[in-house]
Design a protein around this motif. Structure first.
Motif, PDB file in Angstrom:
ATOM      1  N   UNK A 166     -21.132   3.627 -44.308  1.00  0.00           N
ATOM      2  CA  UNK A 166     -21.905   4.866 -44.173  1.00  0.00           C
ATOM      3  C   UNK A 166     -21.168   5.905 -43.346  1.00  0.00           C
ATOM      4  N   UNK A 167     -20.409   5.476 -42.344  1.00  0.00           N
ATOM      5  CA  UNK A 167     -19.693   6.451 -41.520  1.00  0.00           C
ATOM      6  C   UNK A 167     -18.629   7.180 -42.320  1.00  0.00           C
ATOM      7  N   UNK A 168     -17.962   6.467 -43.225  1.00  0.00           N
ATOM      8  CA  UNK A 168     -16.958   7.106 -44.071  1.00  0.00           C
ATOM      9  C   UNK A 168     -17.601   8.091 -45.031  1.00  0.00           C
ATOM     10  N   UNK A 169     -18.747   7.712 -45.602  1.00  0.00           N
ATOM     11  CA  UNK A 169     -19.416   8.594 -46.552  1.00  0.00           C
ATOM     12  C   UNK A 169     -19.967   9.831 -45.844  1.00  0.00           C
ATOM     13  N   UNK A 170     -20.419   9.652 -44.610  1.00  0.00           N
ATOM     14  CA  UNK A 170     -20.871  10.797 -43.824  1.00  0.00           C
ATOM     15  C   UNK A 170     -19.716  11.758 -43.584  1.00  0.00           C
ATOM     16  N   UNK A 171     -18.542  11.216 -43.305  1.00  0.00           N
ATOM     17  CA  UNK A 171     -17.370  12.050 -43.062  1.00  0.00           C
ATOM     18  C   UNK A 171     -16.950  12.802 -44.321  1.00  0.00           C
ATOM     19  N   UNK A 172     -17.009  12.134 -45.478  1.00  0.00           N
ATOM     20  CA  UNK A 172     -16.668  12.800 -46.740  1.00  0.00           C
ATOM     21  C   UNK A 172     -17.663  13.921 -47.030  1.00  0.00           C
ATOM     22  N   UNK A 173     -18.913  13.695 -46.694  1.00  0.00           N
ATOM     23  CA  UNK A 173     -19.943  14.681 -46.990  1.00  0.00           C
ATOM     24  C   UNK A 173     -19.840  15.951 -46.169  1.00  0.00           C
ATOM     25  N   UNK A 174     -19.206  15.871 -45.016  1.00  0.00           N
ATOM     26  CA  UNK A 174     -19.129  17.061 -44.160  1.00  0.00           C
ATOM     27  C   UNK A 174     -18.379  18.214 -44.836  1.00  0.00           C
ATOM     28  N   UNK A 175     -17.176  17.996 -45.383  1.00  0.00           N
ATOM     29  CA  UNK A 175     -16.476  19.097 -46.038  1.00  0.00           C
ATOM     30  C   UNK A 175     -16.845  19.294 -47.505  1.00  0.00           C
ATOM     31  N   UNK A 176     -17.541  18.298 -48.115  1.00  0.00           N
ATOM     32  CA  UNK A 176     -17.898  18.390 -49.542  1.00  0.00           C
ATOM     33  C   UNK A 176     -19.395  18.125 -49.681  1.00  0.00           C
ATOM     34  N   UNK A 177     -20.242  18.972 -49.113  1.00  0.00           N
ATOM     35  CA  UNK A 177     -21.683  18.683 -49.105  1.00  0.00           C
ATOM     36  C   UNK A 177     -22.346  18.811 -50.467  1.00  0.00           C
ATOM     37  N   UNK A 178     -21.667  19.456 -51.428  1.00  0.00           N
ATOM     38  CA  UNK A 178     -22.286  19.667 -52.741  1.00  0.00           C
ATOM     39  C   UNK A 178     -22.264  18.418 -53.615  1.00  0.00           C
ATOM     40  N   UNK A 179     -21.566  17.363 -53.183  1.00  0.00           N
ATOM     41  CA  UNK A 179     -21.534  16.128 -53.952  1.00  0.00           C
ATOM     42  C   UNK A 179     -22.540  15.145 -53.378  1.00  0.00           C
TER      43      UNK A 179
END
Length: 210
Positions: A144-157
């Motif tokens: 979940x921490x990795x997915x949270x990090x990915x979501x920060x710069x790419x919130x539209x996915x």
């Protein structure tokens, strides 16, 4: 069906419940009662992985269950896509994504939930028009921490994390703003299926739904 259309359809299906059961089935006789138990427990979207000889027969049986939406997982080739669609699959899930696989889903009008594990893979799929993805393998890719990090710069996915997701950690994923649902196999344990304990599986589905 364009990638944008596929993502809209996949997001709608994924949003029906917080968990999509990921099912590996060896016995087609289990398919219908299993689907009925999971749907009764509040989990209408069902992913049957194409990892066993019985998988397509299971999809055919589950496609007849009222209230259920059966999909095919582990799509790897265009042939997989065509066979899954012919068996009655209403959506597809892949561990990754290739141009040939994407084109086959477009040709077959099969909504695809393509897999991505990195920001680069997610960006490449977004560039093609996909904004609803499978995060796989979730736990092995940082959880979940990795997915949270990915979501920060790419919130539209938005994502459906799968791979190592369980009752004990699903809340970590579902608390993220970029997670629509999770995929997991714990709601249909093999020992319960072997003895036909469909009531127990329905209880597990209700617990997962809650």
């Amino acid at each position: 069906m364009t990638p944008q259309d596929q993502s809209r359809a996949a997001r709608d299906i994924a949003g029906r419940a917080p968990v999509i059961p990921v099912l590996v089935l060896d016995d087609a006789d289990h398919a219908r009662p299993l689907a009925e138990a999971l749907v009764a427990g509040g989990l209408p979207a069902l992913e049957v992985t194409l990892r066993t000889p019985a998988a397509l027969d299971c999809i055919r049986a589950m496609a007849e269950v009222e209230g259920g939406i059966v999909g095919a997982g582990t799509l790897l080739t265009p042939e997989d896509v065509r066979a899954a669609k012919a068996a009655g699959a209403r959506f597809g899930v892949s561990p990754g994504a290739t141009d040939r696989l994407i084109q086959a889903c477009i040709d077959e009008d099969l909504p695809l939930l393509p897999g991505a594990a990195t920001a680069t893979e997610a960006m490449a799929l977004l560039e093609k028009g996909f904004d609803m993805l499978k995060f796989f393998p979730a736990e092995a890719s940082g959880g979940a921490s990795a997915l949270k990090a990915i979501g920060a710069p790419i919130p539209q996915i938005a994502f459906c994390p799968t791979g190592g997701v369980s009752l004990s950690n699903k809340a970590d994923y579902l608390s993220l703003p970029n997670v629509v649902c999770v995929g997991g196999s714990w709601v249909a344990p093999g020992d319960k299926m072997r003895v036909g304990d469909w009531d127990a599986i329905e209880r597990l589905a209700r617990e997962a739904r809650a």
